[in-house]
Write a protein that holds these residues in place. Structure first.
Motif, mmCIF file in Angstrom:
data_model
loop_
_atom_site.group_PDB
_atom_site.id
_atom_site.type_symbol
_atom_site.label_atom_id
_atom_site.label_comp_id
_atom_site.label_asym_id
_atom_site.label_seq_id
_atom_site.Cartn_x
_atom_site.Cartn_y
_atom_site.Cartn_z
ATOM 1 N N GLN A 214 -19.708 -8.145 22.759
ATOM 2 C CA GLN A 214 -18.994 -8.667 21.307
ATOM 3 C C GLN A 214 -18.311 -8.014 21.447
ATOM 4 O O GLN A 214 -17.693 -8.924 20.206
ATOM 5 C CB GLN A 214 -20.674 -8.017 20.962
ATOM 6 C CG GLN A 214 -21.633 -8.578 21.051
ATOM 7 C CD GLN A 214 -23.497 -7.573 20.393
ATOM 8 O OE1 GLN A 214 -23.168 -6.705 20.285
ATOM 9 N NE2 GLN A 214 -24.227 -8.498 21.103
ATOM 10 N N LEU B 123 -23.291 -5.273 26.970
ATOM 11 C CA LEU B 123 -23.205 -6.054 25.534
ATOM 12 C C LEU B 123 -22.128 -5.695 24.357
ATOM 13 O O LEU B 123 -21.620 -6.993 24.521
ATOM 14 C CB LEU B 123 -24.624 -6.515 24.990
ATOM 15 C CG LEU B 123 -25.392 -7.046 26.384
ATOM 16 C CD1 LEU B 123 -26.885 -6.704 25.906
ATOM 17 C CD2 LEU B 123 -24.831 -8.352 26.264
ATOM 18 N N ASP B 124 -22.306 -4.675 24.228
ATOM 19 C CA ASP B 124 -21.307 -3.980 23.658
ATOM 20 C C ASP B 124 -19.454 -5.046 23.560
ATOM 21 O O ASP B 124 -18.708 -5.087 22.465
ATOM 22 C CB ASP B 124 -21.798 -2.188 22.861
ATOM 23 C CG ASP B 124 -22.670 -1.967 22.941
ATOM 24 O OD1 ASP B 124 -23.886 -3.080 22.027
ATOM 25 O OD2 ASP B 124 -23.084 -0.690 22.285
ATOM 26 N N GLU C 285 -34.088 2.987 32.897
ATOM 27 C CA GLU C 285 -33.135 3.395 31.537
ATOM 28 C C GLU C 285 -31.238 3.295 31.545
ATOM 29 O O GLU C 285 -30.957 2.420 31.212
ATOM 30 C CB GLU C 285 -33.673 5.136 32.021
ATOM 31 C CG GLU C 285 -34.858 4.927 31.065
ATOM 32 C CD GLU C 285 -35.169 6.879 31.349
ATOM 33 O OE1 GLU C 285 -33.823 7.145 31.135
ATOM 34 O OE2 GLU C 285 -36.663 6.747 30.718
ATOM 35 N N THR D 211 -26.372 -2.432 30.810
ATOM 36 C CA THR D 211 -26.698 -3.984 30.178
ATOM 37 C C THR D 211 -26.177 -3.466 28.521
ATOM 38 O O THR D 211 -25.476 -4.364 28.339
ATOM 39 C CB THR D 211 -27.837 -4.067 30.435
ATOM 40 O OG1 THR D 211 -28.636 -4.221 31.703
ATOM 41 C CG2 THR D 211 -28.068 -5.877 29.315
ATOM 42 N N ASN D 212 -26.496 -2.848 27.943
ATOM 43 C CA ASN D 212 -26.028 -2.495 26.753
ATOM 44 C C ASN D 212 -24.267 -2.123 26.031
ATOM 45 O O ASN D 212 -24.217 -2.876 25.651
ATOM 46 C CB ASN D 212 -26.970 -1.116 26.193
ATOM 47 C CG ASN D 212 -28.867 -1.468 25.658
ATOM 48 O OD1 ASN D 212 -28.649 -3.000 25.634
ATOM 49 N ND2 ASN D 212 -29.146 -0.800 25.512
ATOM 50 N N VAL D 213 -23.973 -1.976 26.977
ATOM 51 C CA VAL D 213 -23.114 -1.304 27.603
ATOM 52 C C VAL D 213 -22.437 -2.738 27.576
ATOM 53 O O VAL D 213 -20.904 -2.647 26.679
ATOM 54 C CB VAL D 213 -22.125 -0.290 28.173
ATOM 55 C CG1 VAL D 213 -20.616 -0.058 28.709
ATOM 56 C CG2 VAL D 213 -22.230 1.558 28.404
ATOM 57 N N VAL E 149 -30.677 -0.315 31.276
ATOM 58 C CA VAL E 149 -30.687 -0.851 29.922
ATOM 59 C C VAL E 149 -29.080 -0.337 29.950
ATOM 60 O O VAL E 149 -29.380 -1.073 29.245
ATOM 61 C CB VAL E 149 -32.046 -0.699 29.248
ATOM 62 C CG1 VAL E 149 -31.751 -0.549 28.036
ATOM 63 C CG2 VAL E 149 -33.042 -1.410 29.904
ATOM 64 N N ARG E 150 -29.176 0.505 30.359
ATOM 65 C CA ARG E 150 -27.565 1.662 29.809
ATOM 66 C C ARG E 150 -26.311 0.782 30.012
ATOM 67 O O ARG E 150 -25.940 0.083 29.240
ATOM 68 C CB ARG E 150 -27.904 2.797 30.018
ATOM 69 C CG ARG E 150 -26.686 3.882 29.371
ATOM 70 C CD ARG E 150 -26.373 5.265 30.226
ATOM 71 N NE ARG E 150 -26.481 4.975 31.864
ATOM 72 C CZ ARG E 150 -25.459 4.510 32.529
ATOM 73 N NH1 ARG E 150 -24.267 4.820 31.793
ATOM 74 N NH2 ARG E 150 -25.734 5.038 33.700
#
Length: 340
Positions: A155, A151-152, A141, A147-149, A144-145
């Motif tokens: 972007q 990626l945001d 978890e 990685t998502n941060v 993933v968290r």
């Protein structure tokens, strides 16, 4: 009102006048205070009207333009910093605004890079702080968290960079257009005096010899006085078109007023003379009529002087030589070209 060329010629013909009076007239024309520095510069100009300095001043002030402090400094003179008459501040130009926008964008890029760097460092610290825990236990978890941060953030940074890049491209195009406009005559769409002087300087730096022609519309003041300035503008555009058509591959510029210059590169003086004489003949054989009334305008002609530069010559010397040849062409009946 006499044209700038006529006024300059009267000044040259009045060499018998006292030097003191001519110095006073020079200072008054250019709104220079009668300080010793200004007086010394004016004395150098008027005491040797055939010299390089006087020719350079004549070229810079063609069309009624006053000398600026920068002009005087470039010509080897000095200026008085405390002026007695207030100068009128110039309104900011379009180019000034574009330069300011560009500076703001550069600063924006810098701030953006600092922000992206800070965000990357934060992500690196967060990732390092969780590294040991990730090794000892399954922290999917957290991975993933994080990685998502990241990626945001990537972007978001890409979007900001794309927008800034688009804005930079638009500013680049506007700056190119502004630079081109600053070197183009708005009436004839020909290169202007600045563009001509820059091209001449480039040839001299490259060690290339050129042929320089100075052309002047004959009796142009009569056209303006009889038919008005709008008709005079049409005549100037017609001359510009004829010169451009007859001299392909060479720089045709509007130097000021009814005066044009042609810079021939890569050909001999004889070839340049023949090309320019063809343009003169094309103009002289046309018969112009007024668009509104179909009234004949009569013959429109121009005279010219053409000469070849010598290695290392300054523009003032070459231009002055061509200008004297132009005067000779005018004195010998107009509608002709003199060369040397």
């Amino acid at each position: 009102m006499a044209t700038a060329r006529e006024a300059r010629r009267v000044a040259l013909d009045n060499r018998a006048d006292p030097v003191f009076d001519r110095i006073g007239l020079f200072l008054a024309q250019h709104r220079l205070s009668p300080d010793p520095l200004h007086y010394a510069f004016a004395h150098r100009v008027v005491s040797n009207p055939a010299g390089v300095l006087a020719q350079s001043v004549a070229a810079l002030t063609e069309g009624g333009i006053r000398l600026t402090a920068r002009d005087i400094e470039k010509l080897g003179g000095q200026v008085v910093t405390a002026v007695t008459q207030p100068e009128v501040a110039e309104a900011p130009s379009a180019t000034d605004g574009l330069v300011a926008q560009t500076q703001m964008q550069v600063e924006g890029f810098t701030d953006m890079m600092h922000a992206i760097r800070a965000e990357t460092q934060d992500f690196g610290r967060n990732l390092a702080a969780s590294a040991d825990a990730m090794r000892s236990t399954d922290r999917t978890e957290d991975i993933v968290r994080l990685t998502n941060v990241m990626l945001d953030r990537v972007q978001s940074a890409e979007a900001r960079l794309a927008a800034a890049t688009h804005e930079a491209e638009e500013l680049r195009l506007k700056l190119e257009e502004a630079r081109d406009n600053a070197r183009r005559d708005p009436l004839t769409d020909l290169p202007n005096r600045r563009a001509f002087e820059e091209r001449f300087a480039a040839h001299m730096v490259a060690g290339e010899q050129v042929c320089l022609a100075v052309c002047d519309v004959d009796r142009f003041k009569r056209v303006n006085d009889r038919f008005g300035h709008s008709v005079g503008d049409r005549v100037l555009r017609a001359i510009a078109e004829a010169l451009t058509t007859a001299c392909p591959g060479h720089l045709v510029a509007r130097y000021g007023g009814e005066e044009f210059t042609v810079l021939f590169a890569g050909i001999t003086l004889d070839q340049a003379y023949t090309t320019l004489d063809q343009a003169r003949d094309i103009v002289a054989t046309k018969r112009y009529r007024l668009r509104e009334s179909d009234e004949p305008l009569g013959a429109v002609t121009f005279s010219a002087g053409i000469t070849e530069s010598q290695p290392g010559e300054f523009l003032g010397a070459v231009f002055g030589r061509a200008d004297k040849l132009l005067y000779a062409a005018k004195d010998n009946g107009r509608n002709r070209i003199h060369r040397a």
